[in-house]
Design a protein around this motif. Sequence first.
Motif, PDB file in Angstrom:
ATOM      1  N   ARG A 156       0.811  -1.219   0.000  1.00 48.46           N
ATOM      2  CA  ARG A 156       0.000   0.000   0.000  1.00 48.46           C
ATOM      3  C   ARG A 156       0.848   1.275   0.000  1.00 48.46           C
ATOM      4  NH1 ARG A 156      -3.498   0.167   4.998  1.00 48.46           N
ATOM      5  NH2 ARG A 156      -4.224  -1.807   4.141  1.00 48.46           N
ATOM      6  N   PRO A 157       1.893   1.379   0.840  1.00 49.66           N
ATOM      7  CA  PRO A 157       2.713   2.615   0.817  1.00 49.66           C
ATOM      8  C   PRO A 157       3.472   2.818  -0.488  1.00 49.66           C
ATOM      9  CG  PRO A 157       3.108   1.328   2.821  1.00 49.66           C
ATOM     10  CD  PRO A 157       2.361   0.443   1.879  1.00 49.66           C
ATOM     11  N   LEU A 158       3.641   1.747  -1.267  1.00 52.36           N
ATOM     12  CA  LEU A 158       4.376   1.849  -2.536  1.00 52.36           C
ATOM     13  C   LEU A 158       3.452   2.128  -3.713  1.00 52.36           C
ATOM     14  CD1 LEU A 158       7.009   1.429  -4.232  1.00 52.36           C
ATOM     15  CD2 LEU A 158       6.386  -0.996  -4.318  1.00 52.36           C
ATOM     16  N   LEU A 159       2.391   1.332  -3.846  1.00 51.37           N
ATOM     17  CA  LEU A 159       1.554   1.405  -5.039  1.00 51.37           C
ATOM     18  C   LEU A 159       0.591   2.585  -5.035  1.00 51.37           C
ATOM     19  CD1 LEU A 159       0.690  -2.360  -5.662  1.00 51.37           C
ATOM     20  CD2 LEU A 159       2.444  -0.950  -6.747  1.00 51.37           C
ATOM     21  N   ARG A 160       0.151   3.008  -3.856  1.00 53.23           N
ATOM     22  CA  ARG A 160      -0.789   4.134  -3.824  1.00 53.23           C
ATOM     23  C   ARG A 160      -0.155   5.424  -4.348  1.00 53.23           C
ATOM     24  NH1 ARG A 160      -5.874   4.193  -4.490  1.00 53.23           N
ATOM     25  NH2 ARG A 160      -6.264   2.638  -2.874  1.00 53.23           N
ATOM     26  N   PRO A 161       1.047   5.809  -3.902  1.00 51.13           N
ATOM     27  CA  PRO A 161       1.652   7.023  -4.481  1.00 51.13           C
ATOM     28  C   PRO A 161       2.180   6.826  -5.909  1.00 51.13           C
ATOM     29  CG  PRO A 161       3.108   6.081  -2.820  1.00 51.13           C
ATOM     30  CD  PRO A 161       1.837   5.315  -2.753  1.00 51.13           C
ATOM     31  N   LEU A 162       2.683   5.626  -6.225  1.00 45.83           N
ATOM     32  CA  LEU A 162       3.272   5.401  -7.553  1.00 45.83           C
ATOM     33  C   LEU A 162       2.222   5.345  -8.651  1.00 45.83           C
ATOM     34  CD1 LEU A 162       6.140   2.766  -7.156  1.00 45.83           C
ATOM     35  CD2 LEU A 162       6.345   5.173  -7.776  1.00 45.83           C
ATOM     36  N   LEU A 163       1.134   4.595  -8.397  1.00 49.41           N
ATOM     37  CA  LEU A 163       0.155   4.351  -9.447  1.00 49.41           C
ATOM     38  C   LEU A 163      -1.279   4.693  -9.047  1.00 49.41           C
ATOM     39  CD1 LEU A 163       1.499   0.878 -10.679  1.00 49.41           C
ATOM     40  CD2 LEU A 163       1.638   3.042 -11.924  1.00 49.41           C
ATOM     41  N   GLY A 164      -1.499   4.991  -7.767  1.00 53.26           N
ATOM     42  CA  GLY A 164      -2.854   5.282  -7.323  1.00 53.26           C
ATOM     43  C   GLY A 164      -3.728   4.056  -7.229  1.00 53.26           C
ATOM     44  N   ILE A 165      -3.114   2.878  -7.001  1.00 54.82           N
ATOM     45  CA  ILE A 165      -3.872   1.635  -6.882  1.00 54.82           C
ATOM     46  C   ILE A 165      -3.624   1.042  -5.495  1.00 54.82           C
ATOM     47  CG2 ILE A 165      -3.867   1.163  -9.352  1.00 54.82           C
ATOM     48  CD1 ILE A 165      -1.537  -0.737  -8.958  1.00 54.82           C
ATOM     49  N   PRO A 166      -4.544   0.185  -5.009  1.00 57.42           N
ATOM     50  CA  PRO A 166      -4.406  -0.348  -3.646  1.00 57.42           C
ATOM     51  C   PRO A 166      -3.289  -1.385  -3.522  1.00 57.42           C
ATOM     52  CG  PRO A 166      -6.325  -1.285  -4.726  1.00 57.42           C
ATOM     53  CD  PRO A 166      -5.813  -0.221  -5.647  1.00 57.42           C
ATOM     54  N   GLY A 167      -2.902  -1.658  -2.293  1.00 52.02           N
ATOM     55  CA  GLY A 167      -1.831  -2.610  -2.036  1.00 52.02           C
ATOM     56  C   GLY A 167      -2.169  -4.028  -2.433  1.00 52.02           C
ATOM     57  N   LYS A 168      -3.472  -4.355  -2.562  1.00 48.78           N
ATOM     58  CA  LYS A 168      -3.866  -5.700  -2.949  1.00 48.78           C
ATOM     59  C   LYS A 168      -3.430  -6.042  -4.368  1.00 48.78           C
ATOM     60  CE  LYS A 168      -7.707  -6.289   0.241  1.00 48.78           C
ATOM     61  NZ  LYS A 168      -9.137  -6.578   0.419  1.00 48.78           N
ATOM     62  N   CYS A 169      -3.028  -5.041  -5.132  1.00 47.86           N
ATOM     63  CA  CYS A 169      -2.499  -5.282  -6.476  1.00 47.86           C
ATOM     64  C   CYS A 169      -1.024  -5.680  -6.447  1.00 47.86           C
ATOM     65  CB  CYS A 169      -2.651  -4.026  -7.334  1.00 47.86           C
ATOM     66  SG  CYS A 169      -4.347  -3.501  -7.603  1.00 47.86           S
ATOM     67  N   GLY A 170      -0.441  -5.763  -5.253  1.00 48.46           N
ATOM     68  CA  GLY A 170       0.997  -5.979  -5.131  1.00 48.46           C
ATOM     69  C   GLY A 170       1.484  -7.264  -5.773  1.00 48.46           C
ATOM     70  N   ILE A 171       0.737  -8.363  -5.587  1.00 57.14           N
ATOM     71  CA  ILE A 171       1.165  -9.642  -6.147  1.00 57.14           C
ATOM     72  C   ILE A 171       1.094  -9.598  -7.668  1.00 57.14           C
ATOM     73  CG2 ILE A 171       0.687 -12.113  -6.222  1.00 57.14           C
ATOM     74  CD1 ILE A 171      -0.412 -11.865  -3.380  1.00 57.14           C
ATOM     75  N   ALA A 172       0.031  -9.009  -8.203  1.00 57.69           N
ATOM     76  CA  ALA A 172      -0.065  -8.855  -9.656  1.00 57.69           C
ATOM     77  C   ALA A 172       1.036  -7.937 -10.183  1.00 57.69           C
ATOM     78  CB  ALA A 172      -1.435  -8.297 -10.042  1.00 57.69           C
ATOM     79  N   PHE A 173       1.383  -6.916  -9.395  1.00 60.06           N
ATOM     80  CA  PHE A 173       2.458  -5.986  -9.755  1.00 60.06           C
ATOM     81  C   PHE A 173       3.785  -6.729  -9.882  1.00 60.06           C
ATOM     82  CE2 PHE A 173       5.815  -3.039  -8.285  1.00 60.06           C
ATOM     83  CZ  PHE A 173       5.688  -2.047  -9.233  1.00 60.06           C
TER      84      PHE A 173
ATOM     85  N   THR B  15      -7.914   0.420 -15.141  1.00 53.06           N
ATOM     86  CA  THR B  15      -7.399   1.025 -16.372  1.00 53.06           C
ATOM     87  C   THR B  15      -5.962   1.492 -16.192  1.00 53.06           C
ATOM     88  OG1 THR B  15      -9.633   1.770 -16.947  1.00 53.06           O
ATOM     89  CG2 THR B  15      -7.798   2.835 -18.077  1.00 53.06           C
ATOM     90  N   ILE B  16      -5.667   2.118 -15.058  1.00 51.05           N
ATOM     91  CA  ILE B  16      -4.301   2.585 -14.771  1.00 51.05           C
ATOM     92  C   ILE B  16      -3.345   1.401 -14.674  1.00 51.05           C
ATOM     93  CG2 ILE B  16      -2.845   3.739 -13.050  1.00 51.05           C
ATOM     94  CD1 ILE B  16      -5.393   5.394 -12.317  1.00 51.05           C
ATOM     95  N   PHE B  17      -3.777   0.367 -13.982  1.00 55.69           N
ATOM     96  CA  PHE B  17      -2.922  -0.803 -13.784  1.00 55.69           C
ATOM     97  C   PHE B  17      -2.647  -1.521 -15.106  1.00 55.69           C
ATOM     98  CE2 PHE B  17      -2.297  -4.860 -11.054  1.00 55.69           C
ATOM     99  CZ  PHE B  17      -0.931  -4.646 -11.059  1.00 55.69           C
ATOM    100  N   VAL B  18      -3.667  -1.627 -15.943  1.00 59.25           N
ATOM    101  CA  VAL B  18      -3.486  -2.256 -17.253  1.00 59.25           C
ATOM    102  C   VAL B  18      -2.545  -1.423 -18.121  1.00 59.25           C
ATOM    103  CG1 VAL B  18      -4.668  -2.850 -19.409  1.00 59.25           C
ATOM    104  CG2 VAL B  18      -5.664  -3.515 -17.227  1.00 59.25           C
ATOM    105  N   ALA B  19      -2.665  -0.098 -18.029  1.00 59.60           N
ATOM    106  CA  ALA B  19      -1.760   0.776 -18.782  1.00 59.60           C
ATOM    107  C   ALA B  19      -0.317   0.556 -18.356  1.00 59.60           C
ATOM    108  CB  ALA B  19      -2.158   2.237 -18.584  1.00 59.60           C
ATOM    109  N   TYR B  20      -0.114   0.310 -17.060  1.00 62.94           N
ATOM    110  CA  TYR B  20       1.237   0.009 -16.571  1.00 62.94           C
ATOM    111  C   TYR B  20       1.718  -1.352 -17.071  1.00 62.94           C
ATOM    112  CZ  TYR B  20       4.786  -1.825 -13.469  1.00 62.94           C
ATOM    113  OH  TYR B  20       5.930  -2.415 -12.988  1.00 62.94           O
ATOM    114  N   GLN B  21       0.870  -2.356 -16.977  1.00 64.45           N
ATOM    115  CA  GLN B  21       1.291  -3.725 -17.285  1.00 64.45           C
ATOM    116  C   GLN B  21       1.660  -3.918 -18.758  1.00 64.45           C
ATOM    117  OE1 GLN B  21      -1.271  -6.913 -15.830  1.00 64.45           O
ATOM    118  NE2 GLN B  21      -1.965  -5.595 -14.176  1.00 64.45           N
ATOM    119  N   TYR B  22       0.860  -3.392 -19.665  1.00 63.31           N
ATOM    120  CA  TYR B  22       1.009  -3.780 -21.066  1.00 63.31           C
ATOM    121  C   TYR B  22       1.887  -2.851 -21.889  1.00 63.31           C
ATOM    122  CZ  TYR B  22      -1.957  -7.652 -20.241  1.00 63.31           C
ATOM    123  OH  TYR B  22      -2.440  -8.837 -19.755  1.00 63.31           O
ATOM    124  N   ALA B  23       2.489  -1.897 -21.245  1.00 66.51           N
ATOM    125  CA  ALA B  23       3.564  -1.151 -21.908  1.00 66.51           C
ATOM    126  C   ALA B  23       4.863  -1.822 -21.481  1.00 66.51           C
ATOM    127  CB  ALA B  23       3.538   0.304 -21.476  1.00 66.51           C
ATOM    128  N   GLY B  24       5.569  -2.430 -22.415  1.00 64.57           N
ATOM    129  CA  GLY B  24       6.755  -3.206 -22.047  1.00 64.57           C
ATOM    130  C   GLY B  24       6.351  -4.406 -21.214  1.00 64.57           C
TER     131      GLY B  24
END
Length: 214
Positions: A108-125, A154-163
Amino acid sequence: MANKEKQAENKEKIGIGAWLALIVLILVLSGAFRTAEGPIKVLDFTNLAGSFGQIGDTGANLIGKGGTGAKDGFMAGFNLIPAVMFFCGLLGVFEQLGAFKASDILFRPLLRPLLGIPGKCGIAFISSFTGSDVAAVMTRELYEDGEITDDERTIFVAYQYAGSACINNTITGGAPLVAICPVALGPCIVIMFVCKLIGANIVRLILRAKRGKA
């Protein structure tokens, strides 16, 4: 008051077992043990998923060699089904062990400021560095379970599928270029990671601007 009690209850359920499950899951998805030898190689998801029909040193498999067109694309997609099915089962086990709750606190302290997504996305990240298909399954489940909003998806998908799967694809697909590249492999991956973050935050700003107009 009820929300505070619920949060306190969730925190109490996160014990040492949940943290150990999270560490093991991150190791399995990180690709750190992909080239390891001996029993420790089972700590890699690719090794656990296995391979099928390899022929000697040619590397031929279910997809075959020299294919083109729609048939080749279909077989490439079909080849992903066993790994995705196995991963869904793996996720169910680690979810019951509390790995997702632990990841929410850790990331949560990493993904919220970096991408604006919750910490539960951490494993997928973490998994998106080595495999786009696994991260896609997790992202879909997070959205369907109501853990992330449509904008966050949408934000998370934009991060994942670029590179996409930048570590795995750089090491495998970019291997012929490593010998002639004036920059080491590590800085190349860092540059891709930074560009992925920039692209996702551009999408984040666009969505925020649209919400402001609405």
